[in-house]
Design an enzyme around this catalytic site. Structure first.
Site, mmCIF file in Angstrom:
data_model
loop_
_atom_site.group_PDB
_atom_site.id
_atom_site.type_symbol
_atom_site.label_atom_id
_atom_site.label_comp_id
_atom_site.label_asym_id
_atom_site.label_seq_id
_atom_site.Cartn_x
_atom_site.Cartn_y
_atom_site.Cartn_z
ATOM 1 N N THR A 120 0.816 -1.215 0.000
ATOM 2 C CA THR A 120 0.000 0.000 0.000
ATOM 3 C C THR A 120 0.849 1.264 0.000
ATOM 4 O OG1 THR A 120 -1.595 1.275 1.313
ATOM 5 C CG2 THR A 120 -0.125 -0.167 2.524
ATOM 6 N N TYR A 144 -2.075 0.410 9.879
ATOM 7 C CA TYR A 144 -2.282 -0.288 8.611
ATOM 8 C C TYR A 144 -1.025 -0.210 7.755
ATOM 9 C CZ TYR A 144 -3.801 -1.000 3.785
ATOM 10 O OH TYR A 144 -3.885 -1.420 2.479
#
Length: 333
Positions: A120, A144
């Site tokens: 990501t 995250y």
């Protein structure tokens, strides 16, 4: 594709994973999907693939890899909601980092030579420049992003110690749906802006919340690089080809178009496509959200023959809208 064996797609019953399954199958590859179906849907898995209901952290996965002669893993399974990661960090270090450690142990035990990881742009945190390149500092500002960056570090070390190469693909904002209507974003309570906006356009939501209007951007709202999910899936197939052709090399590549749109620009595009005005609710910033994230995508264009086919915000919105209507028909059936 010259892969002598099958590809295992973890999280292949989910949004991005199901599109990767389609791209692999369309390319003539045999596919095994591993998904615990906590957030995924069995019906989202193309019937040409084999579905194994299992958690990727299950140590018995090594036997599944051997049984199906798996030569490559595409790893999508994990948790992906940034605000939730801030509120419940241990869930993310468990589902993303620790579970991937177990998956890698199974892959090493079974002698799997190729691994593609769903990473990501959140690994960059607040970028030092926009667009952001792969060599720029990685300082995540939420659990995250950190959980994914820790996995990248594990991959690097595993590839150095074992006969495995990998490609970590750092996604920017994934949106849209399969143009043929075979899959799309189906998660209840999804947090993706375009998904939320088309839900509002089809009457599933009363309004769209705009989180933060005071960012240092042209209109004060967050800017993101939106990539069509089918283009992203195609990038995975191209990345696998590269790993097979060059077994001694590993790669970390941004997956984006190199152009950003603000939240308000996205909502304007949805208004144009739907020919209606979606109600907007202005709210405060969410924890862990940077002002702008846009990909420098020169590395992926240089490394792969991949070229975007659906690089148009309104095309992305139209495909997402078509899927939302299809999903409504399915749920009403």
């Amino acid at each position: 594709m010259t892969l002598d064996g099958k590809v295992m797609v973890t999280g292949g019953a989910g949004y991005i994973g199901s599109h990767a399954v389609l791209a692999l199958l369309d390319a003539g590859q045999e596919v095994v999907v591993v998904d615990n179906l906590v957030t995924g849907f069995a019906w989202a898995v193309d019937p040409r693939a084999t579905l194994v209901e299992m958690n990727v952290a299950d140590p018995r996965l090594a036997d599944v890899l051997r049984e199906h002669d798996v030569k490559a893993i595409m790893h999508f399974a994990g948790s992906v909601v940034v605000p939730e990661s801030v509120a419940d960090p241990l869930k993310y270090y468990g589902n993303n980092t620790a579970a991937t450690r177990s998956l890698l142990a199974s892959a090493v035990a079974a002698g799997v030579p190729h691994f593609i990881f769903s990473s990501t742009a959140a690994t960059y945190g607040t970028p030092v420049r926009v667009p952001v390149a792969e060599g720029d500092p990685t300082v995540p500002i939420n659990p995250y992003g950190m959980s994914k960056l820790m996995t990248e570090a594990m991959l690097r070390d595993v590839a150095a110690a074992h006969p495995m190469n990998y490609c970590a693909l750092r996604y920017f904002n994934v949106a849209g749906a399969d143009p043929e209507g075979r899959s799309g974003q189906s998660t209840v309570g999804a947090t993706h802006l375009i998904k939320i906006a088309v839900e509002a356009a089809t009457g599933k939501r009363e309004a769209v919340s705009v989180y933060g209007t005071d960012f240092d951007t042209a209109d004060g709202t967050g800017v993101r690089d939106y990539i069509h999910v089918s283009d992203l899936a195609a990038a995975h197939v191209a990345a696998l080809d590269l790993l097979v052709e060059r077994p001694g090399e590993s790669h970390t590549l941004n997956c984006g178009y190199g152009r950003g749109f603000s939240v308000l620009e996205v909502l304007d595009a949805v208004d144009r496509v739907t020919n209606r005005t979606i109600a907007r609710r202005m709210e405060g910033r969410r924890a862990g959200d940077p002002a702008a994230l846009v990909a420098d995508n020169r590395a992926i264009l240089a490394a792969l023959p991949w070229r975007p086919a659906r690089d148009d915000l309104e095309v992305i919105v139209r495909d997402a809208l078509a899927w939302e209507r299809r999903l409504a028909e399915r749920q009403g059936a």
